[in-house]
Design a protein around this motif. Structure first.
Motif, PDB file in Angstrom:
ATOM      1  N   ARG A  27      77.563  28.621  55.779  1.00  0.00           N
ATOM      2  CA  ARG A  27      75.466  28.983  54.683  1.00  0.00           C
ATOM      3  C   ARG A  27      75.064  30.216  55.386  1.00  0.00           C
ATOM      4  O   ARG A  27      74.007  30.127  54.594  1.00  0.00           O
ATOM      5  CB  ARG A  27      75.359  27.762  54.407  1.00  0.00           C
ATOM      6  CG  ARG A  27      74.742  26.940  55.838  1.00  0.00           C
ATOM      7  CD  ARG A  27      74.522  25.623  55.403  1.00  0.00           C
ATOM      8  NE  ARG A  27      73.573  25.088  54.295  1.00  0.00           N
ATOM      9  CZ  ARG A  27      72.202  25.967  54.450  1.00  0.00           C
ATOM     10  NH1 ARG A  27      71.111  25.413  55.491  1.00  0.00           N
ATOM     11  NH2 ARG A  27      70.884  25.671  53.514  1.00  0.00           N
ATOM     12  N   HIS A  28      74.964  30.377  56.421  1.00  0.00           N
ATOM     13  CA  HIS A  28      74.075  31.157  56.975  1.00  0.00           C
ATOM     14  C   HIS A  28      74.343  32.621  56.671  1.00  0.00           C
ATOM     15  O   HIS A  28      73.350  33.410  57.333  1.00  0.00           O
ATOM     16  CB  HIS A  28      73.699  31.123  57.735  1.00  0.00           C
ATOM     17  CG  HIS A  28      73.233  29.018  58.307  1.00  0.00           C
ATOM     18  ND1 HIS A  28      71.892  28.816  57.972  1.00  0.00           N
ATOM     19  CD2 HIS A  28      73.487  28.361  59.060  1.00  0.00           C
ATOM     20  CE1 HIS A  28      71.741  27.791  58.564  1.00  0.00           C
ATOM     21  NE2 HIS A  28      72.790  27.610  59.049  1.00  0.00           N
ATOM     22  N   ALA A  29      75.514  33.066  55.938  1.00  0.00           N
ATOM     23  CA  ALA A  29      75.798  35.009  55.747  1.00  0.00           C
ATOM     24  C   ALA A  29      75.707  34.552  54.827  1.00  0.00           C
ATOM     25  O   ALA A  29      75.987  33.315  52.825  1.00  0.00           O
ATOM     26  CB  ALA A  29      77.428  34.175  55.835  1.00  0.00           C
ATOM     27  N   VAL A  30      74.901  35.245  54.243  1.00  0.00           N
ATOM     28  CA  VAL A  30      74.426  36.235  52.024  1.00  0.00           C
ATOM     29  C   VAL A  30      75.835  36.881  51.994  1.00  0.00           C
ATOM     30  O   VAL A  30      75.232  36.945  50.805  1.00  0.00           O
ATOM     31  CB  VAL A  30      72.990  36.820  52.267  1.00  0.00           C
ATOM     32  CG1 VAL A  30      72.457  35.754  53.371  1.00  0.00           C
ATOM     33  CG2 VAL A  30      73.286  38.169  53.185  1.00  0.00           C
ATOM     34  N   SER A  31      76.296  37.326  52.898  1.00  0.00           N
ATOM     35  CA  SER A  31      77.740  37.973  52.271  1.00  0.00           C
ATOM     36  C   SER A  31      79.049  38.275  53.243  1.00  0.00           C
ATOM     37  O   SER A  31      78.106  37.734  54.410  1.00  0.00           O
ATOM     38  CB  SER A  31      77.340  39.268  51.818  1.00  0.00           C
ATOM     39  OG  SER A  31      76.933  40.347  52.726  1.00  0.00           O
ATOM     40  N   ARG A  32      80.277  38.451  52.639  1.00  0.00           N
ATOM     41  CA  ARG A  32      81.161  38.711  53.817  1.00  0.00           C
ATOM     42  C   ARG A  32      82.214  40.077  53.691  1.00  0.00           C
ATOM     43  O   ARG A  32      81.667  40.535  52.177  1.00  0.00           O
ATOM     44  CB  ARG A  32      81.886  37.553  53.669  1.00  0.00           C
ATOM     45  CG  ARG A  32      82.762  36.734  52.225  1.00  0.00           C
ATOM     46  CD  ARG A  32      83.607  35.471  52.264  1.00  0.00           C
ATOM     47  NE  ARG A  32      82.075  34.681  52.456  1.00  0.00           N
ATOM     48  CZ  ARG A  32      81.335  34.319  51.140  1.00  0.00           C
ATOM     49  NH1 ARG A  32      81.938  34.444  50.472  1.00  0.00           N
ATOM     50  NH2 ARG A  32      81.002  32.801  52.459  1.00  0.00           N
ATOM     51  N   GLY A  33      82.648  40.363  55.297  1.00  0.00           N
ATOM     52  CA  GLY A  33      83.456  41.227  53.870  1.00  0.00           C
ATOM     53  C   GLY A  33      84.452  41.013  55.631  1.00  0.00           C
ATOM     54  O   GLY A  33      84.809  40.559  56.477  1.00  0.00           O
ATOM     55  N   LEU A  34      85.871  42.325  55.273  1.00  0.00           N
ATOM     56  CA  LEU A  34      87.014  42.184  55.654  1.00  0.00           C
ATOM     57  C   LEU A  34      86.770  43.529  57.382  1.00  0.00           C
ATOM     58  O   LEU A  34      86.363  44.392  56.164  1.00  0.00           O
ATOM     59  CB  LEU A  34      88.546  42.046  54.799  1.00  0.00           C
ATOM     60  CG  LEU A  34      88.295  40.190  54.653  1.00  0.00           C
ATOM     61  CD1 LEU A  34      89.588  40.423  53.640  1.00  0.00           C
ATOM     62  CD2 LEU A  34      88.666  39.573  55.980  1.00  0.00           C
ATOM     63  N   VAL A  35      87.325  43.414  58.605  1.00  0.00           N
ATOM     64  CA  VAL A  35      87.586  44.663  58.605  1.00  0.00           C
ATOM     65  C   VAL A  35      88.455  44.750  59.780  1.00  0.00           C
ATOM     66  O   VAL A  35      89.447  43.675  59.920  1.00  0.00           O
ATOM     67  CB  VAL A  35      86.455  45.224  59.591  1.00  0.00           C
ATOM     68  CG1 VAL A  35      84.781  45.127  58.729  1.00  0.00           C
ATOM     69  CG2 VAL A  35      85.923  43.712  60.951  1.00  0.00           C
ATOM     70  N   PRO A  36      89.085  45.831  60.125  1.00  0.00           N
ATOM     71  CA  PRO A  36      90.655  45.929  61.277  1.00  0.00           C
ATOM     72  C   PRO A  36      89.860  45.074  61.858  1.00  0.00           C
ATOM     73  O   PRO A  36      89.189  45.438  62.201  1.00  0.00           O
ATOM     74  CB  PRO A  36      90.869  46.702  61.142  1.00  0.00           C
ATOM     75  CG  PRO A  36      89.724  47.953  59.938  1.00  0.00           C
ATOM     76  CD  PRO A  36      88.761  46.983  59.550  1.00  0.00           C
ATOM     77  N   GLU A  37      91.474  44.194  62.787  1.00  0.00           N
ATOM     78  CA  GLU A  37      91.310  44.009  63.833  1.00  0.00           C
ATOM     79  C   GLU A  37      90.748  44.848  65.277  1.00  0.00           C
ATOM     80  O   GLU A  37      91.528  45.297  65.317  1.00  0.00           O
ATOM     81  CB  GLU A  37      92.460  43.528  64.227  1.00  0.00           C
ATOM     82  CG  GLU A  37      92.259  42.468  65.764  1.00  0.00           C
ATOM     83  CD  GLU A  37      91.049  41.356  65.819  1.00  0.00           C
ATOM     84  OE1 GLU A  37      90.117  42.132  67.129  1.00  0.00           O
ATOM     85  OE2 GLU A  37      91.051  40.641  65.464  1.00  0.00           O
ATOM     86  N   VAL A  38      89.851  44.477  65.399  1.00  0.00           N
ATOM     87  CA  VAL A  38      89.063  45.419  66.674  1.00  0.00           C
ATOM     88  C   VAL A  38      89.965  45.788  68.011  1.00  0.00           C
ATOM     89  O   VAL A  38      90.551  47.252  68.321  1.00  0.00           O
ATOM     90  CB  VAL A  38      88.294  45.098  67.125  1.00  0.00           C
ATOM     91  CG1 VAL A  38      87.978  43.795  67.692  1.00  0.00           C
ATOM     92  CG2 VAL A  38      86.946  46.209  68.448  1.00  0.00           C
ATOM     93  N   LEU A  39      91.135  45.039  67.853  1.00  0.00           N
ATOM     94  CA  LEU A  39      92.157  45.047  69.268  1.00  0.00           C
ATOM     95  C   LEU A  39      93.266  45.851  69.325  1.00  0.00           C
ATOM     96  O   LEU A  39      94.101  46.029  70.183  1.00  0.00           O
ATOM     97  CB  LEU A  39      92.393  43.437  69.562  1.00  0.00           C
ATOM     98  CG  LEU A  39      91.567  42.851  70.199  1.00  0.00           C
ATOM     99  CD1 LEU A  39      92.398  41.362  70.282  1.00  0.00           C
ATOM    100  CD2 LEU A  39      90.589  43.033  71.322  1.00  0.00           C
TER     101      LEU A  39
END
Length: 409
Positions: A67-79
């Motif tokens: 609830r403390h995030a105003v938005s969200r996103g997906l990114v590739p796995e850094v590993l």
């Protein structure tokens, strides 16, 4: 010296950071939001009114549902794809700027993300910034081979170095290297954590599976209690926020992270020297500094310029380190280091369960941590990430035992 205040749940560190209207757009991007340490950092920023976009490689990444995030996103796995990870972070930041917002601050959540973002920092130019004013200063702090010298310059001690070499060089060495502690000289290698050694055979067993070129550090073994200081320093070297803790149990038991820890009164002289070390390295912002007690003295073993596993303890004690860090990065009004609650306990239940299953440590599992207490995952104002983190922990444990389980996560 500022003493503890056990009657207050909120320190000057939190009160001095102005509360703002609920944010509607992100001004901070927090990566690796599937990790529990990152969820804690995200919560600290959000509670101070900082708009956070939570980025994860998985849709069910716990922080994405905070609830403390105003938005969200997906990114590739850094590993698996560090360059693609950085490009995706830059694209997310560009969306914020194109919508009329300021270039957000990117807080990397794990060592590999720090590496990727520093290596490809040019991709972020004009759309985002890192919370590290001088990348070279971050490198100096993360390279354990230079910590002994830095510590000495700041009036601190560190375990003496026996040998700094690659795995191949250690295999070929005829020097007496045990008993000792062997650790990665720099984060992100195959050897993930410190290992304590008693015999040459134990050293050989570790080295045989490591790449020949992996840089390692062999130090004099130190078996004292694990202590830690979380602090934020300003550009002039002044302390903005600090909290001190001692680990009563760790996992792994020989040389691991805190699984039961408690806040203690600040040792202001030790904290002053910690701030001096960071300043001498050219660093401003947040760091967690870990020590082991050797012959009655605190010996520095690690410096972490990122969110860490027992961060919920600092927040529960009333010290919002992530918010203080953001205030320094964004040149906003800084808090003054004030009183915080001592005797607050932190318990990493998953590690206690693991210790019970692997080593038969049943008594600690049955014993409740002393109140007031906080867990590694739970927060009553943010329950959904806690449930997702718990599900992740169960899934990973099953995956180790049943091939194919958890592969899709």
């Amino acid at each position: 010296m500022t003493g503890p205040d056990s009657s207050s749940t909120e320190s000057a560190t939190m009160r001095a950071i102005p509360r703002r209207s609920p944010p509607t757009r992100p001004e901070a991007l927090v990566t690796d939001a599937q990790l529990r340490s990152v969820v804690a950092g995200l919560r600290g920023l959000g509670r101070a009114g900082v708009g956070v976009r939570a980025l994860s490689s998985r849709r069910a990444g716990a922080g994405r549902w905070s609830r403390h995030a105003v938005s969200r996103g997906l990114v590739p796995e850094v590993l698996h794809d560090p360059a693609g990870f950085v490009r995706a972070v830059a694209a997310s930041a560009r969306g914020v700027v194109d919508a009329g917002g300021p270039a957000p601050v990117v807080y990397p959540g794990r060592e590999e993300s720090v590496d990727a973002l520093l290596e490809h920092a040019g991709v972020l130019t004009g759309v985002a910034r890192l919370p590290y004013g001088d990348p070279a200063a971050v490198e100096r702090l993360r390279d354990k081979r230079g910590l002994e010298e830095l510590a000495d310059e700041a009036g601190l001690s560190a375990p003496p170095t026996i040998m700094a070499a690659t795995a191949g060089e250690l295999r070929d060495s005829d020097a007496t290297l045990t008993p000792s502690a062997i650790k990665p000289a720099y984060p992100g290698g195959v050897l993930m954590s410190t290992r304590l050694l008693e015999t040459p055979e134990e050293l050989h067993e570790i080295l045989k599976d490591l790449p020949s070129g992996e840089p390692l550090l062999v130090q004099k073994r130190a078996d004292g209690k694990l202590r830690a200081i979380g602090l934020v320093v300003d550009h002039d070297g002044s302390v903005v926020a600090r909290v001190q803790q001692v680990a009563l149990r760790t996992w792994p038991m020989e040389a691991g992270a805190s699984r039961l820890a408690v806040t203690v009164a600040p040792d202001e002289e030790l904290i002053r020297r910690c701030a001096a070390l960071l300043t001498k390295a050219g660093y401003a912002g947040f760091a967690q500094m870990q020590f082991v007690e050797v012959d009655g003295r605190a010996a520095l073993i690690d410096v972490n310029p990122r969110f860490y596993g027992s961060l919920p303890l600092a927040l529960a004690a009333g010290v919002n380190l992530p918010a203080a860090w953001h205030a320094v990065v964004c040149d906003r009004p800084r808090p003054a280091p004030g009183r915080y609650r001592v005797g607050v306990s932190f318990r990493w239940l998953e590690a206690d369960l693991t210790a019970a299953m692997r080593d038969g440590e049943i008594r600690p599992l049955l014993r409740r941590a002393a109140a007031p207490r906080i867990g590694a995952m739970w927060a009553k104002d943010d329950p959904v990430p806690a449930a997702l983190l718990a599900a992740d922990a169960i899934s990973m444990r099953l995956a180790r035992r049943l091939p194919g389980v958890g592969a899709a996560s």
